[in-house]
Motif scaffolding. Sequence first.
Motif, PDB file in Angstrom:
ATOM      1  N   MET A   1     -11.863  -3.482   7.074  1.00 12.16           N
ATOM      2  CA  MET A   1     -11.238  -3.119   5.794  1.00 12.16           C
ATOM      3  C   MET A   1      -9.958  -2.324   6.015  1.00 12.16           C
ATOM      4  SD  MET A   1     -14.189  -1.891   3.207  1.00 12.16           S
ATOM      5  CE  MET A   1     -15.841  -2.450   3.471  1.00 12.16           C
ATOM      6  N   ILE A   2     -10.017  -1.374   6.924  1.00 11.15           N
ATOM      7  CA  ILE A   2      -8.870  -0.501   7.158  1.00 11.15           C
ATOM      8  C   ILE A   2      -7.704  -1.285   7.761  1.00 11.15           C
ATOM      9  CG2 ILE A   2      -9.210   0.451   9.470  1.00 11.15           C
ATOM     10  CD1 ILE A   2      -8.538   2.525   6.375  1.00 11.15           C
ATOM     11  N   CYS A   3      -7.998  -2.377   8.442  1.00  9.41           N
ATOM     12  CA  CYS A   3      -6.929  -3.236   8.959  1.00  9.41           C
ATOM     13  C   CYS A   3      -6.382  -4.153   7.867  1.00  9.41           C
ATOM     14  CB  CYS A   3      -7.435  -4.088  10.118  1.00  9.41           C
ATOM     15  SG  CYS A   3      -7.724  -3.146  11.610  1.00  9.41           S
ATOM     16  N   CYS A   4      -7.256  -4.651   7.026  1.00  7.04           N
ATOM     17  CA  CYS A   4      -6.849  -5.618   5.997  1.00  7.04           C
ATOM     18  C   CYS A   4      -6.046  -4.976   4.874  1.00  7.04           C
ATOM     19  CB  CYS A   4      -8.067  -6.309   5.414  1.00  7.04           C
ATOM     20  SG  CYS A   4      -8.885  -7.416   6.572  1.00  7.04           S
ATOM     21  N   LEU A   5      -6.456  -3.805   4.448  1.00  6.67           N
ATOM     22  CA  LEU A   5      -5.772  -3.186   3.304  1.00  6.67           C
ATOM     23  C   LEU A   5      -4.289  -2.906   3.563  1.00  6.67           C
ATOM     24  CD1 LEU A   5      -8.551  -0.860   1.860  1.00  6.67           C
ATOM     25  CD2 LEU A   5      -7.504  -2.831   0.743  1.00  6.67           C
ATOM     26  N   PRO A   6      -3.921  -2.292   4.693  1.00 11.29           N
ATOM     27  CA  PRO A   6      -2.481  -2.093   4.936  1.00 11.29           C
ATOM     28  C   PRO A   6      -1.712  -3.409   5.055  1.00 11.29           C
ATOM     29  CG  PRO A   6      -3.747  -0.616   6.314  1.00 11.29           C
ATOM     30  CD  PRO A   6      -4.721  -1.593   5.685  1.00 11.29           C
ATOM     31  N   THR A   7      -2.350  -4.432   5.616  1.00  8.92           N
ATOM     32  CA  THR A   7      -1.696  -5.743   5.706  1.00  8.92           C
ATOM     33  C   THR A   7      -1.455  -6.291   4.308  1.00  8.92           C
ATOM     34  OG1 THR A   7      -2.726  -6.182   7.842  1.00  8.92           O
ATOM     35  CG2 THR A   7      -1.921  -8.086   6.614  1.00  8.92           C
ATOM     36  N   TYR A   8      -2.463  -6.200   3.470  1.00 11.28           N
ATOM     37  CA  TYR A   8      -2.342  -6.636   2.083  1.00 11.28           C
ATOM     38  C   TYR A   8      -1.249  -5.841   1.367  1.00 11.28           C
ATOM     39  CZ  TYR A   8      -3.786  -7.587  -2.747  1.00 11.28           C
ATOM     40  OH  TYR A   8      -3.814  -7.926  -4.068  1.00 11.28           O
ATOM     41  N   GLN A   9      -1.219  -4.546   1.623  1.00 12.53           N
ATOM     42  CA  GLN A   9      -0.216  -3.682   1.005  1.00 12.53           C
ATOM     43  C   GLN A   9       1.199  -4.096   1.438  1.00 12.53           C
ATOM     44  OE1 GLN A   9      -0.536   0.478   2.080  1.00 12.53           O
ATOM     45  NE2 GLN A   9       0.180   1.083   0.048  1.00 12.53           N
TER      46      GLN A   9
ATOM     47  N   LYS B   1       2.172  -7.051   2.446  1.00  7.23           N
ATOM     48  CA  LYS B   1       2.491  -8.346   1.835  1.00  7.23           C
ATOM     49  C   LYS B   1       2.868  -8.175   0.368  1.00  7.23           C
ATOM     50  CE  LYS B   1      -0.098 -11.299   4.942  1.00  7.23           C
ATOM     51  NZ  LYS B   1      -1.148 -12.302   5.097  1.00  7.23           N
ATOM     52  N   ALA B   2       2.171  -7.310  -0.330  1.00  8.79           N
ATOM     53  CA  ALA B   2       2.500  -7.043  -1.734  1.00  8.79           C
ATOM     54  C   ALA B   2       3.890  -6.395  -1.840  1.00  8.79           C
ATOM     55  CB  ALA B   2       1.440  -6.138  -2.369  1.00  8.79           C
ATOM     56  N   GLU B   3       4.173  -5.467  -0.937  1.00  9.40           N
ATOM     57  CA  GLU B   3       5.495  -4.832  -0.927  1.00  9.40           C
ATOM     58  C   GLU B   3       6.597  -5.849  -0.633  1.00  9.40           C
ATOM     59  OE1 GLU B   3       4.774  -1.787   1.961  1.00  9.40           O
ATOM     60  OE2 GLU B   3       4.160  -0.321   0.434  1.00  9.40           O
ATOM     61  N   LYS B   4       6.327  -6.756   0.298  1.00  9.31           N
ATOM     62  CA  LYS B   4       7.315  -7.789   0.634  1.00  9.31           C
ATOM     63  C   LYS B   4       7.572  -8.699  -0.568  1.00  9.31           C
ATOM     64  CE  LYS B   4       8.475 -11.423   3.837  1.00  9.31           C
ATOM     65  NZ  LYS B   4       8.050 -12.358   4.833  1.00  9.31           N
ATOM     66  N   ALA B   5       6.517  -9.102  -1.237  1.00  8.99           N
ATOM     67  CA  ALA B   5       6.677  -9.946  -2.429  1.00  8.99           C
ATOM     68  C   ALA B   5       7.476  -9.208  -3.493  1.00  8.99           C
ATOM     69  CB  ALA B   5       5.312 -10.351  -2.978  1.00  8.99           C
ATOM     70  N   LEU B   6       7.206  -7.938  -3.641  1.00 10.28           N
ATOM     71  CA  LEU B   6       7.937  -7.134  -4.620  1.00 10.28           C
ATOM     72  C   LEU B   6       9.393  -6.979  -4.211  1.00 10.28           C
ATOM     73  CD1 LEU B   6       7.553  -5.653  -7.257  1.00 10.28           C
ATOM     74  CD2 LEU B   6       7.008  -3.604  -5.956  1.00 10.28           C
TER      75      LEU B   6
ATOM     76  N   ASP C   1       3.256  -1.518  -8.936  1.00  9.22           N
ATOM     77  CA  ASP C   1       3.130  -0.092  -8.614  1.00  9.22           C
ATOM     78  C   ASP C   1       1.664   0.344  -8.664  1.00  9.22           C
ATOM     79  OD1 ASP C   1       5.847   0.217  -8.219  1.00  9.22           O
ATOM     80  OD2 ASP C   1       6.219   1.095 -10.198  1.00  9.22           O
ATOM     81  N   ASP C   2       0.954  -0.102  -9.693  1.00  5.64           N
ATOM     82  CA  ASP C   2      -0.470   0.230  -9.802  1.00  5.64           C
ATOM     83  C   ASP C   2      -1.259  -0.331  -8.621  1.00  5.64           C
ATOM     84  OD1 ASP C   2       0.042   1.505 -12.203  1.00  5.64           O
ATOM     85  OD2 ASP C   2      -0.750  -0.133 -13.454  1.00  5.64           O
ATOM     86  N   LEU C   3      -0.978  -1.575  -8.272  1.00  6.71           N
ATOM     87  CA  LEU C   3      -1.674  -2.219  -7.158  1.00  6.71           C
ATOM     88  C   LEU C   3      -1.441  -1.460  -5.853  1.00  6.71           C
ATOM     89  CD1 LEU C   3      -3.251  -4.576  -5.834  1.00  6.71           C
ATOM     90  CD2 LEU C   3      -1.053  -5.754  -5.629  1.00  6.71           C
ATOM     91  N   LEU C   4      -0.185  -1.147  -5.563  1.00  4.25           N
ATOM     92  CA  LEU C   4       0.130  -0.437  -4.318  1.00  4.25           C
ATOM     93  C   LEU C   4      -0.518   0.942  -4.291  1.00  4.25           C
ATOM     94  CD1 LEU C   4       3.862  -1.499  -3.915  1.00  4.25           C
ATOM     95  CD2 LEU C   4       1.880  -2.369  -2.652  1.00  4.25           C
ATOM     96  N   HIS C   5      -0.540   1.592  -5.434  1.00  8.09           N
ATOM     97  CA  HIS C   5      -1.184   2.907  -5.518  1.00  8.09           C
ATOM     98  C   HIS C   5      -2.687   2.788  -5.250  1.00  8.09           C
ATOM     99  CE1 HIS C   5      -2.149   6.935  -6.851  1.00  8.09           C
ATOM    100  NE2 HIS C   5      -3.055   6.407  -7.644  1.00  8.09           N
ATOM    101  N   GLU C   6      -3.326   1.792  -5.844  1.00 10.13           N
ATOM    102  CA  GLU C   6      -4.769   1.607  -5.657  1.00 10.13           C
ATOM    103  C   GLU C   6      -5.106   1.258  -4.210  1.00 10.13           C
ATOM    104  OE1 GLU C   6      -7.375   2.266  -7.679  1.00 10.13           O
ATOM    105  OE2 GLU C   6      -5.839   3.105  -8.986  1.00 10.13           O
ATOM    106  N   ILE C   7      -4.284   0.451  -3.581  1.00  7.98           N
ATOM    107  CA  ILE C   7      -4.531   0.127  -2.169  1.00  7.98           C
ATOM    108  C   ILE C   7      -4.464   1.403  -1.337  1.00  7.98           C
ATOM    109  CG2 ILE C   7      -3.647  -1.069  -0.126  1.00  7.98           C
ATOM    110  CD1 ILE C   7      -2.643  -3.286  -2.069  1.00  7.98           C
ATOM    111  N   SER C   8      -3.437   2.207  -1.555  1.00  3.45           N
ATOM    112  CA  SER C   8      -3.310   3.467  -0.816  1.00  3.45           C
ATOM    113  C   SER C   8      -4.504   4.377  -1.070  1.00  3.45           C
ATOM    114  CB  SER C   8      -2.023   4.194  -1.225  1.00  3.45           C
ATOM    115  OG  SER C   8      -0.906   3.458  -0.839  1.00  3.45           O
ATOM    116  N   ARG C   9      -4.948   4.387  -2.308  1.00  3.24           N
ATOM    117  CA  ARG C   9      -6.078   5.234  -2.687  1.00  3.24           C
ATOM    118  C   ARG C   9      -7.374   4.769  -2.013  1.00  3.24           C
ATOM    119  NH1 ARG C   9      -9.560   6.438  -7.019  1.00  3.24           N
ATOM    120  NH2 ARG C   9      -9.487   4.313  -7.750  1.00  3.24           N
ATOM    121  N   GLU C  10      -7.515   3.494  -1.767  1.00  6.51           N
ATOM    122  CA  GLU C  10      -8.715   2.948  -1.132  1.00  6.51           C
ATOM    123  C   GLU C  10      -8.761   3.223   0.367  1.00  6.51           C
ATOM    124  OE1 GLU C  10     -11.514   1.282  -2.230  1.00  6.51           O
ATOM    125  OE2 GLU C  10     -10.848   1.961  -4.198  1.00  6.51           O
ATOM    126  N   ILE C  11      -7.630   3.365   0.993  1.00  5.54           N
ATOM    127  CA  ILE C  11      -7.579   3.530   2.450  1.00  5.54           C
ATOM    128  C   ILE C  11      -8.194   4.859   2.892  1.00  5.54           C
ATOM    129  CG2 ILE C  11      -6.000   3.829   4.403  1.00  5.54           C
ATOM    130  CD1 ILE C  11      -4.223   1.663   3.081  1.00  5.54           C
TER     131      ILE C  11
END
Length: 97
Positions: free
Chosen positions: A13-21, A23-28, A76-86
């Motif tokens: 999980m800890i590896c996947c979440l930053p990767t997902y984050q 990718k979301a930042e890149k799309a943004l 912004d909400d998505l990126l915040h939630e990902i950070s909060r989950e880590i």
Amino acid sequence: MEKEAKNWSYSVMICCLPTYQRKAEKALDEFPHGSYSLYRANDEYAPHWQEESRGAYELVYWDLRQIEAQIYATADDLLHEISREIAPIQRKIKELQ
């Protein structure tokens, strides 16, 4: 054995979440390029439209502006939630060690 399985699960999980984050930042980061093209076309062509065409175009244009604002807010909400989950996952990993 159970402890190792949980640790592995949290590590994944800890590896996947930053990767997902990332990718979301890149799309943004890429999103403004499309918006810029729209606004540039708007500045070039829209001033020549009149009457019903102009009115219909203005409705679509303002809908797109609102959607763009919603996309940024949701991102912004998505990126915040990902950070909060880590952080809690990192704590769980430390507790298992």
